[in-house]
Design a protein around this motif. Structure first.
Motif, PDB file in Angstrom:
ATOM      1  N   ASP A  81       0.840  -1.195   0.000  1.00 41.77           N
ATOM      2  CA  ASP A  81       0.000   0.000   0.000  1.00 41.77           C
ATOM      3  C   ASP A  81       0.879   1.250   0.000  1.00 41.77           C
ATOM      4  O   ASP A  81       1.729   1.419   0.866  1.00 41.77           O
ATOM      5  CB  ASP A  81      -0.929   0.020   1.210  1.00 41.77           C
ATOM      6  N   GLY A  82       0.687   2.125  -0.977  1.00 39.82           N
ATOM      7  CA  GLY A  82       1.421   3.381  -1.050  1.00 39.82           C
ATOM      8  C   GLY A  82       2.833   3.269  -1.590  1.00 39.82           C
ATOM      9  O   GLY A  82       3.574   4.244  -1.593  1.00 39.82           O
ATOM     10  N   VAL A  83       3.229   2.100  -2.072  1.00 40.43           N
ATOM     11  CA  VAL A  83       4.578   1.896  -2.601  1.00 40.43           C
ATOM     12  C   VAL A  83       4.599   2.210  -4.096  1.00 40.43           C
ATOM     13  O   VAL A  83       3.687   1.850  -4.830  1.00 40.43           O
ATOM     14  CB  VAL A  83       5.044   0.441  -2.337  1.00 40.43           C
ATOM     15  N   ASP A  84       5.668   2.903  -4.534  1.00 36.36           N
ATOM     16  CA  ASP A  84       5.838   3.237  -5.946  1.00 36.36           C
ATOM     17  C   ASP A  84       6.807   2.307  -6.658  1.00 36.36           C
ATOM     18  O   ASP A  84       6.733   2.143  -7.866  1.00 36.36           O
ATOM     19  CB  ASP A  84       6.374   4.669  -6.091  1.00 36.36           C
ATOM     20  N   ALA A  85       7.751   1.738  -5.901  1.00 33.30           N
ATOM     21  CA  ALA A  85       8.784   0.897  -6.508  1.00 33.30           C
ATOM     22  C   ALA A  85       9.182  -0.208  -5.538  1.00 33.30           C
ATOM     23  O   ALA A  85       9.314   0.029  -4.338  1.00 33.30           O
ATOM     24  CB  ALA A  85      10.012   1.726  -6.861  1.00 33.30           C
ATOM     25  N   VAL A  86       9.361  -1.404  -6.079  1.00 32.44           N
ATOM     26  CA  VAL A  86       9.840  -2.542  -5.301  1.00 32.44           C
ATOM     27  C   VAL A  86      11.140  -3.008  -5.930  1.00 32.44           C
ATOM     28  O   VAL A  86      11.201  -3.251  -7.140  1.00 32.44           O
ATOM     29  CB  VAL A  86       8.819  -3.691  -5.270  1.00 32.44           C
ATOM     30  N   ILE A  87      12.175  -3.122  -5.112  1.00 31.48           N
ATOM     31  CA  ILE A  87      13.473  -3.592  -5.568  1.00 31.48           C
ATOM     32  C   ILE A  87      13.763  -4.903  -4.856  1.00 31.48           C
ATOM     33  O   ILE A  87      13.850  -4.942  -3.626  1.00 31.48           O
ATOM     34  CB  ILE A  87      14.579  -2.557  -5.285  1.00 31.48           C
ATOM     35  N   ILE A 102       5.729 -11.701  -5.418  1.00 31.74           N
ATOM     36  CA  ILE A 102       5.915 -10.249  -5.297  1.00 31.74           C
ATOM     37  C   ILE A 102       5.722  -9.588  -6.658  1.00 31.74           C
ATOM     38  O   ILE A 102       5.033  -8.565  -6.773  1.00 31.74           O
ATOM     39  CB  ILE A 102       7.305  -9.920  -4.711  1.00 31.74           C
ATOM     40  N   GLY A 103       6.299 -10.164  -7.705  1.00 38.27           N
ATOM     41  CA  GLY A 103       6.162  -9.604  -9.050  1.00 38.27           C
ATOM     42  C   GLY A 103       4.723  -9.547  -9.514  1.00 38.27           C
ATOM     43  O   GLY A 103       4.275  -8.549 -10.080  1.00 38.27           O
ATOM     44  N   ALA A 104       3.967 -10.607  -9.262  1.00 42.58           N
ATOM     45  CA  ALA A 104       2.556 -10.628  -9.656  1.00 42.58           C
ATOM     46  C   ALA A 104       1.748  -9.584  -8.890  1.00 42.58           C
ATOM     47  O   ALA A 104       0.900  -8.893  -9.463  1.00 42.58           O
ATOM     48  CB  ALA A 104       1.970 -12.015  -9.436  1.00 42.58           C
ATOM     49  N   ALA A 105       2.025  -9.452  -7.586  1.00 41.88           N
ATOM     50  CA  ALA A 105       1.307  -8.459  -6.770  1.00 41.88           C
ATOM     51  C   ALA A 105       1.625  -7.042  -7.239  1.00 41.88           C
ATOM     52  O   ALA A 105       0.741  -6.182  -7.289  1.00 41.88           O
ATOM     53  CB  ALA A 105       1.670  -8.642  -5.299  1.00 41.88           C
ATOM     54  N   CYS A 106       2.880  -6.796  -7.583  1.00 38.53           N
ATOM     55  CA  CYS A 106       3.266  -5.467  -8.072  1.00 38.53           C
ATOM     56  C   CYS A 106       2.648  -5.180  -9.436  1.00 38.53           C
ATOM     57  O   CYS A 106       2.188  -4.074  -9.691  1.00 38.53           O
ATOM     58  CB  CYS A 106       4.786  -5.354  -8.141  1.00 38.53           C
ATOM     59  N   THR A 124      30.506 -18.425  -8.853  1.00 38.73           N
ATOM     60  CA  THR A 124      29.127 -18.898  -8.868  1.00 38.73           C
ATOM     61  C   THR A 124      28.505 -18.610 -10.224  1.00 38.73           C
ATOM     62  O   THR A 124      28.796 -17.597 -10.841  1.00 38.73           O
ATOM     63  CB  THR A 124      28.309 -18.163  -7.779  1.00 38.73           C
ATOM     64  N   GLU A 125      27.659 -19.471 -10.644  1.00 39.46           N
ATOM     65  CA  GLU A 125      26.932 -19.260 -11.894  1.00 39.46           C
ATOM     66  C   GLU A 125      25.669 -18.459 -11.582  1.00 39.46           C
ATOM     67  O   GLU A 125      24.780 -18.965 -10.897  1.00 39.46           O
ATOM     68  CB  GLU A 125      26.572 -20.607 -12.515  1.00 39.46           C
ATOM     69  N   PRO A 126      25.566 -17.216 -12.045  1.00 40.34           N
ATOM     70  CA  PRO A 126      24.419 -16.374 -11.704  1.00 40.34           C
ATOM     71  C   PRO A 126      23.179 -16.611 -12.549  1.00 40.34           C
ATOM     72  O   PRO A 126      22.159 -15.996 -12.308  1.00 40.34           O
ATOM     73  CB  PRO A 126      24.959 -14.964 -11.934  1.00 40.34           C
ATOM     74  N   ARG A 127      23.237 -17.492 -13.522  1.00 41.26           N
ATOM     75  CA  ARG A 127      22.103 -17.675 -14.436  1.00 41.26           C
ATOM     76  C   ARG A 127      20.811 -18.034 -13.707  1.00 41.26           C
ATOM     77  O   ARG A 127      19.747 -17.562 -14.077  1.00 41.26           O
ATOM     78  CB  ARG A 127      22.410 -18.750 -15.461  1.00 41.26           C
ATOM     79  N   ALA A 128      20.905 -18.888 -12.707  1.00 36.51           N
ATOM     80  CA  ALA A 128      19.690 -19.308 -11.994  1.00 36.51           C
ATOM     81  C   ALA A 128      19.047 -18.123 -11.290  1.00 36.51           C
ATOM     82  O   ALA A 128      17.822 -17.966 -11.320  1.00 36.51           O
ATOM     83  CB  ALA A 128      20.017 -20.411 -10.992  1.00 36.51           C
ATOM     84  N   ALA A 129      19.848 -17.252 -10.681  1.00 37.10           N
ATOM     85  CA  ALA A 129      19.304 -16.076  -9.995  1.00 37.10           C
ATOM     86  C   ALA A 129      18.692 -15.105 -11.000  1.00 37.10           C
ATOM     87  O   ALA A 129      17.620 -14.543 -10.765  1.00 37.10           O
ATOM     88  CB  ALA A 129      20.397 -15.383  -9.179  1.00 37.10           C
ATOM     89  N   VAL A 130      19.363 -14.909 -12.116  1.00 38.39           N
ATOM     90  CA  VAL A 130      18.823 -14.025 -13.163  1.00 38.39           C
ATOM     91  C   VAL A 130      17.518 -14.591 -13.699  1.00 38.39           C
ATOM     92  O   VAL A 130      16.528 -13.868 -13.852  1.00 38.39           O
ATOM     93  CB  VAL A 130      19.855 -13.827 -14.299  1.00 38.39           C
ATOM     94  N   ALA A 131      17.496 -15.880 -13.958  1.00 36.01           N
ATOM     95  CA  ALA A 131      16.278 -16.519 -14.482  1.00 36.01           C
ATOM     96  C   ALA A 131      15.130 -16.429 -13.491  1.00 36.01           C
ATOM     97  O   ALA A 131      13.967 -16.281 -13.885  1.00 36.01           O
ATOM     98  CB  ALA A 131      16.562 -17.979 -14.830  1.00 36.01           C
ATOM     99  N   ALA A 132      15.433 -16.473 -12.191  1.00 35.80           N
ATOM    100  CA  ALA A 132      14.392 -16.381 -11.170  1.00 35.80           C
ATOM    101  C   ALA A 132      13.749 -14.996 -11.149  1.00 35.80           C
ATOM    102  O   ALA A 132      12.554 -14.856 -10.922  1.00 35.80           O
ATOM    103  CB  ALA A 132      14.964 -16.720  -9.798  1.00 35.80           C
ATOM    104  N   LEU A 133      14.541 -13.961 -11.390  1.00 36.58           N
ATOM    105  CA  LEU A 133      14.017 -12.589 -11.327  1.00 36.58           C
ATOM    106  C   LEU A 133      13.490 -12.061 -12.657  1.00 36.58           C
ATOM    107  O   LEU A 133      12.594 -11.219 -12.676  1.00 36.58           O
ATOM    108  CB  LEU A 133      15.117 -11.633 -10.853  1.00 36.58           C
ATOM    109  N   ARG A 134      14.051 -12.512 -13.755  1.00 37.19           N
ATOM    110  CA  ARG A 134      13.756 -11.913 -15.068  1.00 37.19           C
ATOM    111  C   ARG A 134      12.270 -11.749 -15.371  1.00 37.19           C
ATOM    112  O   ARG A 134      11.854 -10.687 -15.841  1.00 37.19           O
ATOM    113  CB  ARG A 134      14.447 -12.742 -16.165  1.00 37.19           C
ATOM    114  N   PRO A 135      11.420 -12.725 -15.118  1.00 31.18           N
ATOM    115  CA  PRO A 135      10.008 -12.527 -15.465  1.00 31.18           C
ATOM    116  C   PRO A 135       9.283 -11.510 -14.574  1.00 31.18           C
ATOM    117  O   PRO A 135       8.200 -11.053 -14.918  1.00 31.18           O
ATOM    118  CB  PRO A 135       9.385 -13.915 -15.260  1.00 31.18           C
ATOM    119  N   PHE A 136       9.888 -11.149 -13.452  1.00 24.20           N
ATOM    120  CA  PHE A 136       9.167 -10.349 -12.463  1.00 24.20           C
ATOM    121  C   PHE A 136       9.791  -8.985 -12.200  1.00 24.20           C
ATOM    122  O   PHE A 136       9.288  -8.247 -11.356  1.00 24.20           O
ATOM    123  CB  PHE A 136       9.060 -11.136 -11.152  1.00 24.20           C
ATOM    124  N   ALA A 137      10.862  -8.652 -12.892  1.00 28.03           N
ATOM    125  CA  ALA A 137      11.528  -7.367 -12.682  1.00 28.03           C
ATOM    126  C   ALA A 137      11.589  -6.622 -14.006  1.00 28.03           C
ATOM    127  O   ALA A 137      12.157  -7.119 -14.972  1.00 28.03           O
ATOM    128  CB  ALA A 137      12.931  -7.582 -12.119  1.00 28.03           C
TER     129      ALA A 137
END
Length: 158
Positions: A81-87, A102-106, A124-137
């Motif tokens: 409520d009242g939030v403009d940006a979620v990081i 969180i992405g769907a709610a935003c 570390t291979e960052p691909r999994a983390a990127v893939a987890a966020l990509r659809p929602f950011a």
């Protein structure tokens, strides 16, 4: 001939300059999605911010819960409520289901979303983390640099 910079400093142009600080433009919600992201969020929260709030994400049977650093735990919907940006801050893909919620709610509330992947790119291979966020950011930074969170908050005047 007067340069553009010089002509912008004339008395006529100076009347258009703002002589007071800009008001904060964004009420930002910064969320550590996984446990390894918490220190970066904690460090950034120590800076002076006008309208940024800092959380650790978790989930139970009722859904996603956000715990304010040093504070109370509440449901995601209440905190938006009242939030403009979620990081969202991640280091791996362990919180992919939380990022999705969180992405769907935003998205339903037309709240801007951004993601920062803080991964050790040498070990570390960052691909999994990127893939987890990509659809929602809508904005995604995969740099591994904690200072990018600070820079993003400055950019949105949080």
């Amino acid at each position: 001939m007067i340069s553009t910079s010089a002509s912008a400093t004339t008395t006529a142009e100076a009347r258009f300059r703002l002589d007071y600080p800009l008001a904060p433009a964004r009420a930002a919600c910064v969320i550590a999605i996984d446990d390894a992201a918490v220190p970066a969020v904690e460090n950034t929260s120590l800076e002076s911010w006008d309208s940024a709030r800092f959380f650790r994400a978790g989930a139970d049977a009722s859904g996603v819960l956000l715990t304010e650093l040093g504070g109370e735990t509440t449901a995601l919907a209440t905190r938006l409520d009242g939030v403009d940006a979620v990081i969202m801050i991640v280091t791996d893909d362990s919180g992919a289901h939380i990022a999705a919620t969180i992405g769907a709610a935003c998205s339903a509330r037309s709240i801007m979303t951004a993601g920062i992947v803080l991964a050790d790119f040498e070990g570390t291979e960052p691909r999994a983390a990127v893939a987890a966020l990509r659809p929602f950011a809508r904005v995604l930074i995969a740099s591994g640099v904690e200072d990018d969170l600070n820079a993003m908050l400055v950019a949105i005047r949080a």
